[in-house]
Design an enzyme around this catalytic site. Sequence first.
Site, PDB file in Angstrom:
ATOM      1  N   HIS A   1     -10.325  10.532   7.583  1.00  0.00           N
ATOM      2  CA  HIS A   1     -10.148   9.091   7.717  1.00  0.00           C
ATOM      3  C   HIS A   1      -9.579   8.670   9.066  1.00  0.00           C
ATOM      4  O   HIS A   1     -10.046   7.694   9.643  1.00  0.00           O
ATOM      5  CB  HIS A   1      -9.237   8.592   6.601  1.00  0.00           C
ATOM      6  CG  HIS A   1      -9.041   7.108   6.572  1.00  0.00           C
ATOM      7  ND1 HIS A   1     -10.096   6.227   6.508  1.00  0.00           N
ATOM      8  CD2 HIS A   1      -7.910   6.347   6.606  1.00  0.00           C
ATOM      9  CE1 HIS A   1      -9.632   4.982   6.487  1.00  0.00           C
ATOM     10  NE2 HIS A   1      -8.310   5.024   6.563  1.00  0.00           N
TER      11      HIS A   1
ATOM     12  N   ARG B   1      -0.377   9.091   2.089  1.00  0.00           N
ATOM     13  CA  ARG B   1      -1.726   9.607   1.913  1.00  0.00           C
ATOM     14  C   ARG B   1      -1.812  11.122   1.877  1.00  0.00           C
ATOM     15  O   ARG B   1      -2.621  11.684   1.139  1.00  0.00           O
ATOM     16  CB  ARG B   1      -2.633   9.051   3.024  1.00  0.00           C
ATOM     17  CG  ARG B   1      -2.913   7.576   2.830  1.00  0.00           C
ATOM     18  CD  ARG B   1      -3.660   6.985   3.993  1.00  0.00           C
ATOM     19  NE  ARG B   1      -3.977   5.582   3.710  1.00  0.00           N
ATOM     20  CZ  ARG B   1      -4.519   4.750   4.591  1.00  0.00           C
ATOM     21  NH1 ARG B   1      -4.789   5.171   5.806  1.00  0.00           N
ATOM     22  NH2 ARG B   1      -4.788   3.503   4.260  1.00  0.00           N
TER      23      ARG B   1
ATOM     24  N   GLU C   1       0.847  -1.187   0.000  1.00  0.00           N
ATOM     25  CA  GLU C   1       0.000   0.000   0.000  1.00  0.00           C
ATOM     26  C   GLU C   1       0.885   1.241   0.000  1.00  0.00           C
ATOM     27  O   GLU C   1       2.116   1.144   0.044  1.00  0.00           O
ATOM     28  CB  GLU C   1      -0.945  -0.005   1.208  1.00  0.00           C
ATOM     29  CG  GLU C   1      -1.983  -1.121   1.167  1.00  0.00           C
ATOM     30  CD  GLU C   1      -2.931  -1.097   2.343  1.00  0.00           C
ATOM     31  OE1 GLU C   1      -2.834  -0.171   3.171  1.00  0.00           O
ATOM     32  OE2 GLU C   1      -3.781  -2.006   2.449  1.00  0.00           O
TER      33      GLU C   1
ATOM     34  N   ARG D   1      -0.228   8.916   9.389  1.00  0.00           N
ATOM     35  CA  ARG D   1      -0.139   7.472   9.592  1.00  0.00           C
ATOM     36  C   ARG D   1       0.211   6.748   8.293  1.00  0.00           C
ATOM     37  O   ARG D   1      -0.396   6.979   7.257  1.00  0.00           O
ATOM     38  CB  ARG D   1      -1.486   6.954  10.110  1.00  0.00           C
ATOM     39  CG  ARG D   1      -1.546   5.444  10.243  1.00  0.00           C
ATOM     40  CD  ARG D   1      -2.882   5.006  10.809  1.00  0.00           C
ATOM     41  NE  ARG D   1      -3.978   5.290   9.905  1.00  0.00           N
ATOM     42  CZ  ARG D   1      -4.480   4.435   9.030  1.00  0.00           C
ATOM     43  NH1 ARG D   1      -3.933   3.230   8.897  1.00  0.00           N
ATOM     44  NH2 ARG D   1      -5.499   4.761   8.275  1.00  0.00           N
TER      45      ARG D   1
ATOM     46  N   HIS E   1      -8.297  10.513   3.865  1.00  0.00           N
ATOM     47  CA  HIS E   1      -8.018   9.451   2.905  1.00  0.00           C
ATOM     48  C   HIS E   1      -8.253   9.982   1.503  1.00  0.00           C
ATOM     49  O   HIS E   1      -9.289  10.597   1.224  1.00  0.00           O
ATOM     50  CB  HIS E   1      -8.915   8.236   3.169  1.00  0.00           C
ATOM     51  CG  HIS E   1      -8.407   6.988   2.516  1.00  0.00           C
ATOM     52  ND1 HIS E   1      -8.471   6.794   1.152  1.00  0.00           N
ATOM     53  CD2 HIS E   1      -7.807   5.889   3.028  1.00  0.00           C
ATOM     54  CE1 HIS E   1      -7.932   5.617   0.863  1.00  0.00           C
ATOM     55  NE2 HIS E   1      -7.523   5.049   1.976  1.00  0.00           N
TER      56      HIS E   1
END
Length: 559
Positions: free
Chosen positions: A365, A304, A131, A400, A255
């Site tokens: 998010h 992100r 990811e 994060r 997000h």
Amino acid sequence: MATELTVPRWLVAGEPGWTASADVVVVGSGIAGLTTALRLRQRVDRVLLVTKTVLNEGSTQWAQGGIAAALDPADSPEEHLHDTLVAGCGVCDVPAVTALVNEGPERVRELVALGAEFDLDDEGELKLTREGGHHRDRIAHAGGDATGKEISRALIAALHAVQDDPGIEVIEHALVVDLLQDARDRVCGVTLHVIGEGQMDGVGAALARAVVLATGGLGQVYSATTNPSVATGDGLGAALRAGAVLADVEFVQFHPTVLWLGEGSSGQQPLISEAVRGEGAFLVDRDGVRFMQGRHPLADLAPRDVVSRAIVDRMHQTGDNHVFLDARHLGREFLEARFPSIVARCRELGFDPVTDLLPVAPAQHYASGGVRTDLVGRTSLDGLYACGEVSCTGVHGANRLASNSLLEGLVFAHRIADDISARLAEGQLPQVDPVRPTADTALLDASARVQVQATMTTGSGAVRSADSLAAAAAALVELAAAATSGEPGPLSWETTNLLHVGQVLTLAAALREETRGGHVRSDFPEQVDPSWRGHTQLVRGVDGAVTTTFVPVPEQDLA
């Protein structure tokens, strides 16, 4: 540094009409709360687990991507550490990340032993994917895109297996109102409201030698979020009012790929997992241009905050309110097998990833900050621990890294349970009596929730400025002035928590005059001043005034 923000000590609520007691009260039933409760049950006499609705309605079950750990022989904790520090933009706490990445693989294997069924490859080994922000395939997933649901199922099954044990009790439909403290501010329980079968059973007091907050995030403070409806910042609000130190609350992750459902759509929005891009999908604008190319070395798999900012920039350039995610080339067979939940949800809403470009835009998010803890989950208040998204361990820094959240809850739940068990055995956490609540109370009517959310979205949202934050702060102060006449109950308590969380988030965002990670300032677009490399901390004093401090962190090698 003093501020003009004041926060009351209590929410308006009736006197507790009943009392329960336990060695430890754990609040929340996601991966953090369930793991803490199960591990504590093995070591202490009595654990009380309270959850706001039912056991399986926390944020964990919505985690689509997976859980990150260096499980591949070609991977290493050191590489996972580096990727986490890079995503955190220089303000992670290295000892916390070191604990996460070194203990993570064993914790994931324990989940498997507990009964969690992760997807396997042809050799029967865990199938690992990649990811955003990761340079290795280290994401374990279950059911394609239903990892959180499977982990939640396995933990709840383990809990059900021991529910006949008198040493553990579960109370569902229980909303924690405030933390109870003794005359020395030691946390010794919670007040909570239990909703019965069609009736209000009223407020009670759950007394304990230690309290663990595992209440999840604050997503409902914004108009659009991927968080479930229960994510109203209750644990953060209660900790703030009790005088616990909060940290990094300005670092809110948006997000990048949330399905855009049109103007005015609000509440929990459908998430298109980062794992879809990990498997080869990519972002395009309305003209089909892949705008992440050249924006970052990882392109569509950049961290992100980078992808969210790129989408916002491209929307400004084109005048559109969304961009598109193109997964069509992955094919029907692969998409339906790898992402069954996402494909089904998209089709329910009129989009087919097999044949359609998916309209996406950033939405709130994850909260990277929270109640400040040390390496064993202790907060600044004796007797109070925090775990999972409500906490700030320092693992996430300013942003994060994808799929580190489930791992954080898992790793630090074990650490908390071990620390509490040891302290109880040594007599360090005696049962004490709480002081009675004072008249320093507030309650905002539930009808103001939409105003709080709209104010936070426009003023303290994905892109902020001094002007937008000042306007938000003023609007929230005006709402706070009216927080005197609400009718006590779950909706009003939630709305007041959103107000208090929104106020401290806005304050912290105004103080940090730079762009870093999830904190994007249009008036300070670059991360150029090294003096901002650190944590913003906030605490409510005994007079109700919120004060802030800044704690620098050592420079990290992010090359």
